[in-house]
Structures are given as C-alpha cells and as structure tokens.
Enzyme design. Structure first.
Site, PDB file in Angstrom:
ATOM      1  N   LYS A  18     -11.424  55.545   2.986  1.00 38.36           N
ATOM      2  CA  LYS A  18     -10.565  55.082   4.042  1.00 38.36           C
ATOM      3  C   LYS A  18     -11.260  55.398   5.530  1.00 38.36           C
ATOM      4  CE  LYS A  18      -7.440  56.430   6.828  1.00 38.36           C
ATOM      5  NZ  LYS A  18      -7.826  55.569   8.002  1.00 38.36           N
ATOM      6  N   SER A  53      -9.528  65.775  12.682  1.00 40.43           N
ATOM      7  CA  SER A  53      -9.221  66.822  13.340  1.00 40.43           C
ATOM      8  C   SER A  53      -8.619  67.830  12.398  1.00 40.43           C
ATOM      9  CB  SER A  53      -8.242  66.255  14.535  1.00 40.43           C
ATOM     10  OG  SER A  53      -7.226  65.731  13.637  1.00 40.43           O
ATOM     11  N   GLU A 104     -13.872  68.937   6.696  1.00 42.63           N
ATOM     12  CA  GLU A 104     -14.687  69.212   7.802  1.00 42.63           C
ATOM     13  C   GLU A 104     -13.890  68.668   9.041  1.00 42.63           C
ATOM     14  OE1 GLU A 104     -18.025  69.856   7.410  1.00 42.63           O
ATOM     15  OE2 GLU A 104     -18.203  69.491   4.976  1.00 42.63           O
ATOM     16  N   CYS A 149     -18.710  66.151  16.544  1.00 46.91           N
ATOM     17  CA  CYS A 149     -17.993  67.296  16.333  1.00 46.91           C
ATOM     18  C   CYS A 149     -18.713  68.511  16.725  1.00 46.91           C
ATOM     19  CB  CYS A 149     -17.718  67.611  14.716  1.00 46.91           C
ATOM     20  SG  CYS A 149     -19.252  67.437  13.772  1.00 46.91           S
ATOM     21  N   GLU A 206     -10.591  71.605  21.539  1.00 43.70           N
ATOM     22  CA  GLU A 206     -11.673  70.519  21.501  1.00 43.70           C
ATOM     23  C   GLU A 206     -11.234  69.449  22.289  1.00 43.70           C
ATOM     24  OE1 GLU A 206     -11.793  68.210  17.716  1.00 43.70           O
ATOM     25  OE2 GLU A 206     -13.865  68.761  17.513  1.00 43.70           O
TER      26      GLU A 206
HETATM   27  P1  NAD Z   1      -8.552  62.298  13.059  1.00 43.98           P
HETATM   28  O1  NAD Z   1      -8.201  63.613  12.333  1.00 43.98           O
HETATM   29  O2  NAD Z   1      -7.420  61.702  13.911  1.00 43.98           O
HETATM   30  O3  NAD Z   1      -8.635  60.943  11.916  1.00 43.98           O
HETATM   31  C1  NAD Z   1      -9.353  61.239  10.941  1.00 43.98           C
HETATM   32  C2  NAD Z   1      -9.173  60.203   9.919  1.00 43.98           C
HETATM   33  O4  NAD Z   1      -8.131  60.764   9.127  1.00 43.98           O
HETATM   34  C3  NAD Z   1      -9.052  58.822  10.084  1.00 43.98           C
HETATM   35  O5  NAD Z   1      -9.578  58.055   8.988  1.00 43.98           O
HETATM   36  C4  NAD Z   1      -7.447  58.889  10.298  1.00 43.98           C
HETATM   37  O6  NAD Z   1      -6.913  57.536   9.921  1.00 43.98           O
HETATM   38  C5  NAD Z   1      -7.083  59.855   9.092  1.00 43.98           C
HETATM   39  N1  NAD Z   1      -5.685  60.186   8.886  1.00 43.98           N
HETATM   40  C6  NAD Z   1      -4.849  60.362  10.257  1.00 43.98           C
HETATM   41  N2  NAD Z   1      -3.742  60.890   9.891  1.00 43.98           N
HETATM   42  C7  NAD Z   1      -3.686  61.107   8.614  1.00 43.98           C
HETATM   43  C8  NAD Z   1      -2.759  61.591   7.502  1.00 43.98           C
HETATM   44  N3  NAD Z   1      -1.539  61.959   8.081  1.00 43.98           N
HETATM   45  N4  NAD Z   1      -3.071  61.871   6.331  1.00 43.98           N
HETATM   46  C9  NAD Z   1      -4.345  61.402   5.958  1.00 43.98           C
HETATM   47  N5  NAD Z   1      -5.216  60.773   6.729  1.00 43.98           N
HETATM   48  C10 NAD Z   1      -5.079  60.695   7.830  1.00 43.98           C
HETATM   49  O7  NAD Z   1      -9.886  62.232  13.713  1.00 43.98           O
HETATM   50  P2  NAD Z   1     -10.672  61.325  14.385  1.00 43.98           P
HETATM   51  O8  NAD Z   1     -10.214  61.479  16.032  1.00 43.98           O
HETATM   52  O9  NAD Z   1     -10.979  60.115  13.880  1.00 43.98           O
HETATM   53  O10 NAD Z   1     -12.219  62.174  14.763  1.00 43.98           O
HETATM   54  C11 NAD Z   1     -12.171  63.267  15.574  1.00 43.98           C
HETATM   55  C12 NAD Z   1     -12.203  64.450  14.989  1.00 43.98           C
HETATM   56  O11 NAD Z   1     -12.985  64.586  13.862  1.00 43.98           O
HETATM   57  C13 NAD Z   1     -12.525  65.720  15.896  1.00 43.98           C
HETATM   58  O12 NAD Z   1     -11.725  66.655  15.644  1.00 43.98           O
HETATM   59  C14 NAD Z   1     -13.995  66.362  15.455  1.00 43.98           C
HETATM   60  O13 NAD Z   1     -14.378  67.380  15.461  1.00 43.98           O
HETATM   61  C15 NAD Z   1     -13.715  65.970  13.677  1.00 43.98           C
HETATM   62  N6  NAD Z   1     -14.939  65.616  13.060  1.00 43.98           N
HETATM   63  C16 NAD Z   1     -15.395  66.802  12.284  1.00 43.98           C
HETATM   64  C17 NAD Z   1     -16.666  66.787  11.613  1.00 43.98           C
HETATM   65  C18 NAD Z   1     -17.298  67.687  11.080  1.00 43.98           C
HETATM   66  O14 NAD Z   1     -18.212  67.622  10.286  1.00 43.98           O
HETATM   67  N7  NAD Z   1     -16.665  68.949  11.065  1.00 43.98           N
HETATM   68  C19 NAD Z   1     -17.474  65.657  11.928  1.00 43.98           C
HETATM   69  C20 NAD Z   1     -17.012  64.551  12.794  1.00 43.98           C
HETATM   70  C21 NAD Z   1     -15.717  64.638  13.433  1.00 43.98           C
END
Ligand code: NAD
Length: 485
Positions: free
Chosen positions: A171, A224, A245, A279, A378
């Site tokens: 997804k 996140s 992650e 990230c 962040e």
């Molecule tokens: P996000 O958490 O908003 O979304 C990530 C994914 O989760 C998307 O596909 C989203 O549609 C899905 N999602 C949202 N709500 C959900 C729910 N209730 N249930 C299941 N899935 C759901 O993150 P983002 O804005 O796309 O990405 C940025 C974040 O990702 C930052 O916090 C960043 O630090 C983190 N990140 C972490 C790493 C790592 O390796 N630790 C790498 C890249 C990004």
C-alpha cells in the site's frame, strides 16, 4: 485513472471514489488512483493467501532468479521510472536516479541472500535425538509505505519478504502511488498472480483494513510515529508481528577538530536532501561554541547558493515539498522557534518566484534550544537549526535528548571522540564523516520511539522469517520421564 493490481489483474476497486495525485512542483493533478475500500483489501488478502500456498514451496533458487529478473526489467525502464518518481514526489532528478539504482541494487542483494536462507542444527539433549531450526515465511505481508522514498522503502520490504517466501500487498502513500503501480505492470509482472499486489487508498481505510485483516500476520510499516502507534494498537488485538520504521530527529555533532567549510557542506547535504523529507535528515545541529560564528557564516553562504526548482530540471538542488500540509508544518515549527527567540539567518519562507509549487526556502536558524518544537519534534523539511555546546559530554547529552533513535552523524578525526560517539549515542545508525550513506549489507532502523525494525542486511531478511525448532527422537520406545511418576 491508474487502477490497482490485485491477483495479477487491474481493478478500479469497489468504492467508485478516487484520489488525486499531484505534481508538487506545479500543484497540478497528474493522475488519479482508486480510493480502495475494506472490500478491496479483503480481495487482495484472499489473492495473496491463495498464492502463498504455492509460492512458499517455490525453491529459494527460483525466487532468487525472479528477483534478479525484476532488477533487470527495472534497469530497462530506468529513465521512465525516474521521471515518474520525480513528477509525483518532487525531489531532484539525480536523487530519484539514486533511489532507482538503490531499488535495483536491493533486488539484486536479496536475490543473492535468497539462495542462502537457512536454519541451523543444534546439539541434542540425548544421543538418540536430532534437533534443528528451520526458518519459514509468515504468509501474507502488508507493506505500508510513506511518501518520501516511494520505491526504496517499498523494495526494502518487498525484496526480502519475497526472498523469504511470503506474498505481499503493497500500500503506497496516497501522495505517491504511481511509480509503484507502474512497477507492478513492468517489473513484477512475471511473479505468479497474487504474489505481489498493489492497492491504493487512504491510510485510515485501506491501511487499517489490511492491518486488521485476520489473514495478514505481519505488517511492515514505514511512516510517522503517530501512525505507527495507531497500527500497533490495532495489531495488538491479534498479537500480530510488526516491523516499525518510524520518525526521527537525528542529531549532527561537529567536533572541535572538524574543518569548518567541509562540515558546513556535510550538514547542508544531511539536512536538505529531498527538501529535508528524509527520516534520517539531520534536524538538530550541534557546534562547539568557539566555532559557531565561522560555521554559521559558512553554512549560510553555502545554502544561499543552492538552487530551488522543479525536480525534473537538472540544475535543481532542492525540489518542492511533497504536499502543502508538510510545508505548513515546517512554517509552524519556524514560527514557534522565532517566537521563543530563535534567529532566522536565511530562508524562513516560501520563495516568491516558485509560487505555483509547494517550495520552501532552506532555512538556517540559530539561538535555538530544546524547549522549541523545532528541536524536539520531527520537522521533515529544509531546516538547519544550529545550537552550540561547550563540552563533548554536553554534545552527547544533547544528541541523546530525544524520544527518537534513528541515526546520528558526527564530523571528526579524533578517534577518542568517535569511539565515545558510537558507543554512547542511542541510534540505529552512526555516520562518521559521511552522513546518510546506506549499505545494502548494513541493517537500517531505529531505537526508542523510532521502532525496532531493521531493513537491509541479513537482519532485513530475518525479519520476514519465522523460527521453528524441530525436536526429533529416533528412539520410539517408552520414556522413563512419562506417566506414571
Ligand atoms: P504517514 O505515517 O502519514 O503515512 C505512511 C503510510 O501509512 C501511508 O501509506 C499512509 O497512507 C498509511 N497510513 C496512514 N494512516 C494509516 C492508518 N491509520 N493505518 C494504516 N496505514 C495508515 O507517513 P508519511 O507522511 O507518508 O511519511 C513521513 C514519515 O515517515 C516521517 O515520520 C518519517 O520519519 C517516516 N519515515 C521513517 C523511515 C524509517 O526508516 N524510520 C523512513 C522514511 C520515512
């Protein structure tokens, strides 16, 4: 509209609604995808579950060949994928070339490791017995991906999950699903139907339907910390296995012996890559008090020379942010810091010239401290908040003063400081002098509230395998430790 890919077929899904996908450099709609429903999620799970029955017995060698074939196909479509990634995510084209190279490399790396999935033999408790440990796949894995590296973070999960014999449902983020859907069409199309599925939709509907589905035993999530917490609470009901992650707030410490100009350029790269939407972005910079003036002067000069622009233009250093809400968050962190006394030395606003897209000027701040949101939460944007320290003890204390633990960077050639830094800083990756460089064989992941998952390396494969201990007795006579006592 670009449909979803379920069981080797393309479908618009059952909901009838769509999500608009934008080019962040122009704020124009470039395509739409289905806003998938729980019913669509269930179809994908059923397909992946059915496919698993056969896929798990496909030999490791055949699986390896299929991963290699995916890498070869992606190489053939390299330019097209790079352009699509740039259009939907926004970052500079050279960064998308690097991302795509990494996707190919990861497929090849796990094609190699797939041939080497193994358990072990352990000493038995009695000479009539034989004990060994086998590794087996979980079954259906839901891979939920963020927007910032749509293909890289997807393949870090999908390649090892397939190598281990699982089937997957991907997804992608609802901001950046297009390159992933295209990969289903041209790169994953030789996998048996149902082995690789790509669904689209909002996180709170499609994402949660996958997380809660009883036939999905493992959820591999990058995103996140807030959504990670939500997923953990949903998954707890069935004690599902989670790979998390999550967010970061990485520190970058400049040691007193560092060369000022080189340190400034290293920090600019570590903080501004992908407009700070990484990230492992360096989001807190710590500089020795005596170096502060020279360092801030050098970094302000350097940052002012960087070029903002559409990612597709080769001269662009920094592209737009991927969505308006992300830019608003950056602006709000800067406003709060300023209200508490921070000084903005350059940037601090959206550029006037590029008013169509979601650009934000790279911003250098001083006079910051840990009471400010910009040093605690962040920001995920092009900010460089610089704080001074007096002693190295204080630098380490400040580096560790966070709920996150993803990465940490240092610039120094003082071996004693290096040793203290990698031993005392609580983070999953320590970068000494070369910030943010990954390695296929080097496990990547976090500590503390970043979650404990590891991707890449042998650990990245291990996470997609369950461990089973087999105890086998060749002597089938009655045991003296059975009933009656
Ligand atoms: P996000 O958490 O908003 O979304 C990530 C994914 O989760 C998307 O596909 C989203 O549609 C899905 N999602 C949202 N709500 C959900 C729910 N209730 N249930 C299941 N899935 C759901 O993150 P983002 O804005 O796309 O990405 C940025 C974040 O990702 C930052 O916090 C960043 O630090 C983190 N990140 C972490 C790493 C790592 O390796 N630790 C790498 C890249 C990004």
């Amino acid at each position: 509209m670009k449909p979803m890919y379920i069981n080797g077929e393309w479908t618009a899904g059952s909901g009838g609604e769509t999500i608009d996908i934008y080019n962040p450099a122009t704020a124009e709609i470039i395509d739409t995808v289905p806003d998938g429903t729980a019913e669509d999620a269930a179809k994908a799970v059923a397909a992946a579950k059915a496919a698993f029955k056969e896929w798990r017995w496909v030999t490791a060698f055949e699986r390896a060949e299929m991963l290699q074939e995916a890498a070869n196909k992606l190489r053939e479509h390299f330019d097209e994928i790079v352009e699509l990634l740039t259009l939907e995510e926004g970052k500079a084209i050279s960064e998308n070339e690097e991302e795509t190279e990494w996707v190919i490399g990861t497929l090849e790396y796990y094609a190699g490791l797939a041939r080497n999935v193994r358990g072990r033999v352990i000493p038995p408790a009695d000479r009539s017995q034989f004990n060994f440990i086998i590794k087996e796949p979980f079954g259906v894995v839901a891979c939920i991906i963020p927007f910032n590296y749509p293909l890289l973070l997807m393949i870090w999960k999908v390649a090892p999950a397939l190598a281990a014999g699982n089937t997957v449902i991907i997804k992608p983020s609802d901001h950046t699903p297009l390159a992933t859907l295209r990969l289903a069409e041209i790169v994953f199309d030789h996998f048996p139907p149902g082995v690789v599925n790509v669904v689209t939709g909002r996180g709170d509907r499609m994402g949660e339907a996958l997380v809660e589905h009883p036939d999905v035993p493992l959820i591999a999530f990058t995103g996140s910390t807030a959504i990670g917490q939500r997923i953990s609470s949903l998954a707890a009901k069935r004690i599902k296995k989670l790979h998390l992650e999550l967010g970061g707030k990485d520190p970058f410490v400049i040691a007193p012996d560092a060369d000022v100009e080189t340190a400034a350029e290293a920090v600019a790269y570590a903080a501004l890559l992908n407009a700070g939407q990484v990230c492992t972005s360096s989001e807190r910079i710590y500089v020795p008090e005596q170096m502060s003036q020279a360092f801030t002067g050098a970094i302000v000069d350097f940052v002012r020379g960087l070029r903002l622009g559409p990612g597709l233009e080769r001269t662009t250093d920094i592209g737009p942010m991927a969505a308006p809400a992300f830019r608003e968050k950056v602006a709000s962190h800067i406003a709060e810091a300023k209200a508490k006394g921070a000084k903005v030395l350059t940037g601090g606003q959206a550029p006037e010239k590029l008013d169509q897209g979601w650009f934000y000027e790279p911003t250098v701040l001083t006079n910051v401290n840990h009471s400010m949101v910009i040093m605690r939460e962040e920001t995920f944007g092009p900010t460089i908040p610089i704080m001074t320290y007096r002693t190295f003890d204080e630098a380490i204390e400040l580096a560790n003063d966070t709920v996150y633990g993803l990465g940490a960077c240092i610039r120094t050639n003082d071996a004693r400081l290096v040793k203290r830094f990698f031993e005392e800083v609580k983070a999953g990756t320590i970068w000494i002098n070369d910030p943010l460089t990954d390695n296929y064989a080097g496990p990547f992941g976090g500590m503390k509230m970043t979650g404990g998952g590891r991707e890449l390396g042998e650990e990245g494969l291990e996470g997609f395998l369950e461990t089973k201990h087999v105890h086998w007795d060749f002597d089938d006579t009655l045991k003296d430790y059975w009933y009656p006592y």
